[in-house]
Enzyme design. Structure first.
Site, PDB file in Angstrom:
ATOM      1  N   HIS A 273     -84.988  23.272 -18.807  1.00 23.29           N
ATOM      2  CA  HIS A 273     -85.113  24.549 -19.517  1.00 23.29           C
ATOM      3  C   HIS A 273     -85.561  25.673 -18.591  1.00 23.29           C
ATOM      4  O   HIS A 273     -85.058  26.792 -18.640  1.00 23.29           O
ATOM      5  CB  HIS A 273     -86.144  24.410 -20.648  1.00 23.29           C
ATOM      6  CG  HIS A 273     -85.601  23.750 -21.860  1.00 23.29           C
ATOM      7  ND1 HIS A 273     -86.335  22.863 -22.611  1.00 23.29           N
ATOM      8  CD2 HIS A 273     -84.392  23.836 -22.468  1.00 23.29           C
ATOM      9  CE1 HIS A 273     -85.606  22.440 -23.627  1.00 23.29           C
ATOM     10  NE2 HIS A 273     -84.425  23.009 -23.558  1.00 23.29           N
TER      11      HIS A 273
ATOM     12  N   CYS B 168     -60.950  27.993  16.458  1.00 25.81           N
ATOM     13  CA  CYS B 168     -62.168  27.808  15.668  1.00 25.81           C
ATOM     14  C   CYS B 168     -63.433  28.000  16.499  1.00 25.81           C
ATOM     15  O   CYS B 168     -64.525  27.683  16.056  1.00 25.81           O
ATOM     16  CB  CYS B 168     -62.178  26.439  14.994  1.00 25.81           C
ATOM     17  SG  CYS B 168     -62.125  25.050  16.144  1.00 25.81           S
TER      18      CYS B 168
END
Length: 812
Positions: A430, A761
């Site tokens: 909650h 890369c």
């Protein structure tokens, strides 16, 4: 019956009569039970019964008077008035006709389950509850293992009174709900014997990033209230929806929670109907769900989301509570409601990429605590430790709330906080739901937070670094980067992302991108495995007792060392591949050097002391070596699992530091033996073009492999003869050197001759716009960048391509 409706009589059109929760259970009973989703039966006491009760003895008018002129921010006054209203409701007896109907319905339900007195869950269902724009998370109460008519009546009254807790009054006031236009229905549902099994919560969306294609499941032993209430750290699972619907088994993440306690039935006659008991060592070291259970739950989540989306005529992600019966082994859905945070983002908001980041990212920061991140923001301020609600009024605006566990009673306090830290709780409790809804960064499950921190201490809370949240000592300035994605122009040159941390994959996938050009296997080994691969292969040798115990603790929840390694690696790669699916994800197999491997747990027993590790025992040479080939075969199994079992065929393989053609053939044979073969099910196998030999013999290498990805870091080092780790010659290391540009050009030209993929890369395009410009002009297939360079480089490439096109110079 006037005041009772059985679930089979209800659907989502009955919200005003039975509240959101009961209407949703009825909807599932009518629409989803027929297609195989199991929902426990029961009945609802309608909102008409609530109004009928308040008519007795003038209770409604007294409530109006008590709520008059109450300011929700005046916590002390709120507490007094809310208590008076609850006492008033408890003191108002049920009319006899209403009580008789409740007893009659309970008898029918008990007979249906062949019981004299059925054990039931008694849940509140407010008429304004569980609407898409307000979670009402835990605002009213739920009671489990209620048995017999006397208990039933008592706990129904408790539910009705819970409509007027101070937290519920405060929440309604802040959302503009009229207190006396919100009514309460009560659901009475047959219990699932999860006290002998497990229970938890799942979302049909990633709660932190809004990634739509994953089901997020939390689970713990026993009844589900500990997961919902945040009193334990549950197990976590992610399942990828698209390939699950292709009948694959895409569990892309498993994370073991500590699950220190479980909620079970209390003996009859006890003060409370349930109690918590400590879990055994075996329980907290085991997952509370099997893989089969996880996949069943994920399928349920998909069907529930589909149904509610169809009904709403718009995408409707769902927040679902589930329970597994330990006696029958069946899995039941006990509640389903709309998710209330990610689903409420407007179309305009979803077109803006927002990232919280530190103003000075290179500034050294001391991590003092970490836990599960809620949200993606950063907050800083002074700590205020509050151990119980009695001291809540001491909390000041802008402080950081630190407590054991924030249930919804703390909501007025959380609204004032710049951040929240709790000792316990998981990402679906909650407190986490409310923190997300009010937009406060929170870190839950931070063991010992209330002991390690002190009131007045200055700290910074960061939820902006993936699933892990970090608490730093001191105040660090942060800023918010916002980019309008709708303004981004498409590029011909593919813009890929470099990524090493799977936990950041869902977030990074929201950047503009064409896929992943470099997913670093070694970073997953470092962060997920933590032990040297050979220390797992060879668990019972060459280790101290301490090292062996540490490794066995890392393996908790997995059957054996191989199961742990293969599944953990597959989960990491799977998470990245799923985040970007169906775009390509290029995974580079492990490329640690011996000195880096040596620093891992157990590593000193398996690594040589090399004079120059940068040029030594690394990359492809390891894979076929007698000492390491078994560990590499485990790596290959993990990659095959991602493609075959998870169905993530967008994943491609890349081999680093390949020195000779002969090495290439040996590595391809190992891959083939592990079900990784070029062309099979669309697999492509690339190599890092990072050695001068790869450029010089490019045609030979490209006859074996499907393409190149230029590793500009190592290629520059080895072309210029510069140790990239040495400060003494760092001024010579420059990817813009003429020799480097010629190397890049030759590699691109070779790939074009063979009609094969060519990307880059390395760091160069992230650092130097002129290198990016050169590569685009030469017609490189893709440029892969660090995430922080993606947007500026994308815009630069789009602008450059437009200029080249205007001048007829494009190479694509």
């Amino acid at each position: 019956m006037r005041y009772i409706k059985f679930f089979k009589e209800l659907n989502n059109k009955n919200v005003n009569l039975v509240g959101g929760k009961n209407a949703s259970i009825g909807e599932m009973f009518q629409e989803l039970v027929p297609i195989g989703i199991k929902v426990p039966d029961g009945f609802a006491i309608t909102s008409e019964a609530y109004w009928y009760l308040l008519e007795q003895g003038g209770a409604k008018q007294k409530i109006i008077e008590l709520l008059e002129n109450v300011d929700a921010t005046e916590i002390d006054v709120l507490k007094i008035r809310s208590k008076q209203i609850r006492e008033l409701i408890f003191g108002t007896p049920f009319p006899s006709d209403l009580r008789d109907e409740i007893f009659q319905a309970y008898e029918i339900l008990s007979q249906q389950y062949h019981m004299k007195e059925a054990d039931v869950a008694v849940r509140s269902s407010a008429t304004a509850e569980d609407l898409p724009d307000a979670s009402f998370a835990g605002q009213q109460d739920t009671y489990l293992n209620i048995k017999g008519k006397t208990e039933l009546i008592h706990y129904i009254k408790s539910c009705l009174a819970s409509l007027f807790t101070d937290r519920a009054i405060s929440y309604r006031a802040s959302r503009g709900f009229d207190h006396l236009k919100v009514a309460l229905s009560v659901g009475v549902q047959k219990m699932v014997r999860a006290d002998k099994g497990s229970a938890g919560v799942m979302f049909s969306i990633d709660t932190e990033t809004g990634f739509k294609d994953a089901v997020f499941i939390t689970s713990a032993w026993g009844l589900g209230e500990n997961v919902v209430g945040g009193t334990i750290n549950p197990d976590e699972f992610y399942v990828f929806k698209p390939t699950l619907e292709q009948n694959k088994r895409p569990i892309i993440k498993r994370q073991l929670g500590n699950k220190t306690q479980k909620m079970v039935y209390a003996p009859r006659g006890s003060e409370h109907p349930t109690r918590n008991i400590k879990t055994t060592k075996k329980e907290w070291q085991s997952f509370s769900l099997s893989d089969e259970d996880v996949l069943i739950l994920a399928k349920y989540a998909i069907e529930i989301e589909k149904h509610y989306s169809k009904e709403a005529k718009q995408y409707r992600p769902m927040d679902i509570e589930w329970a597994k019966d330990g006696e029958s082994g069946e899995i039941f859905i006990v509640q389903a409601r709309p998710e209330t945070v990610q689903s409420q983002k407007s179309k305009e908001e979803s077109q803006v990429f927002e990232k919280f980041k530190f103003k000075n990212p290179n500034e050294k920061k001391e991590i003092i605590l970490q836990g599960r991140a809620i949200g993606s923001k950063i907050g800083s301020g002074k700590v205020r430790i509050i151990n119980d609600l009695e001291h809540m009024n001491s909390f000041k605006e802008g402080e950081i709330l630190v407590t054991d566990n924030t249930d919804p009673d703390w909501e007025p306090c959380m609204k004032k906080a710049s951040a929240v830290i709790t000792n316990r709780g998981g990402r679906t409790c909650h407190a986490a739901i409310v923190a997300r809804e009010i937009g406060v960064p929170a870190i839950v499950g931070v063991s010992g937070a209330t002991d390690s921190l002190y009131t007045g201490m200055e700290i910074t809370v960061s939820c902006a670094e993936g699933e892990e949240g970090y608490v730093y000592a001191g105040i660090y300035e942060h800023e918010i980067e916002r980019v309008e994605l709708s303004n981004m122009q498409e590029t011909q040159t593919k813009i890929y992302i470099n990524i090493g941390n799977p936990e950041k994959a869902f977030g990074f996938s929201q950047l503009p991108n064409h896929g992943v050009g470099l997913a670093r296997m070694e970073m997953i080994i470092l962060n997920q495995i933590k032990a040297h691969p050979l220390a797992l292969v060879d668990l019972h040798h060459k280790k101290s007792v301490k090292e062996k115990n540490e490794i066995e603790n890392l393996m908790a929840g997995y059957a054996n060392p191989k199961d742990f390694f293969v599944k953990k690696i597959a989960e990491g790669i799977g998470m990245i591949s799923a985040a970007f699916y169906p775009k390509p994800v290029i995974v580079r197999t492990s490329d640690f050097k011996s000195n880096e491997y040596m620093r891992m747990l157990g590593g000193s027993s398996y690594e040589p002391n090399e004079e120059n590790p940068m040029l030594g025992y690394r990359g492809a040479s390891r894979y076929y070596s007698e000492s390491y080939n078994e560990a590499f075969s485990w790596e290959c199994e993990a990659l095959a699992l991602v493609r075959e079992e998870m169905g993530l065929t967008n994943m491609k393989v890349m081999i680093p530091f390949l020195r000779t053609i002969e090495e290439g053939k040996k590595v391809l044979e190992i891959l083939r033996k592990n079900n990784l073969e070029s062309g099979k099910n669309g697999l492509e196998i690339y190599i890092m073009c990072e050695l001068p030999v790869n450029v010089i013999l490019a045609d030979d290498f490209l006859s074996l492999f499907d393409g190149f990805s230029i590793g500009s870091n190592d290629l520059t080092q080895l072309t210029l003869g510069v140790d990239r780790d040495s400060e003494l010659v760092s001024h010579v290391f420059d990817e813009r050197n003429e020799a480097m540009l010629k190397m890049f050009k030759k590699a691109i030209e070779a790939c074009k001759r063979h009609n094969k993929y060519c990307g880059i890369c390395g760091q160069a395009p992230s650092d130097y716009p002129e290198v990016t410009e050169f590569l685009v002009k030469e017609g490189i297939t893709s440029i892969s960048l660090n995430p922080d360079s993606v947007i500026p480089t994308w815009n630069a490439v789009a602008k450059l391509e437009k200029e080249l096109k205007e001048h007829g110079l494009t190479e694509h």
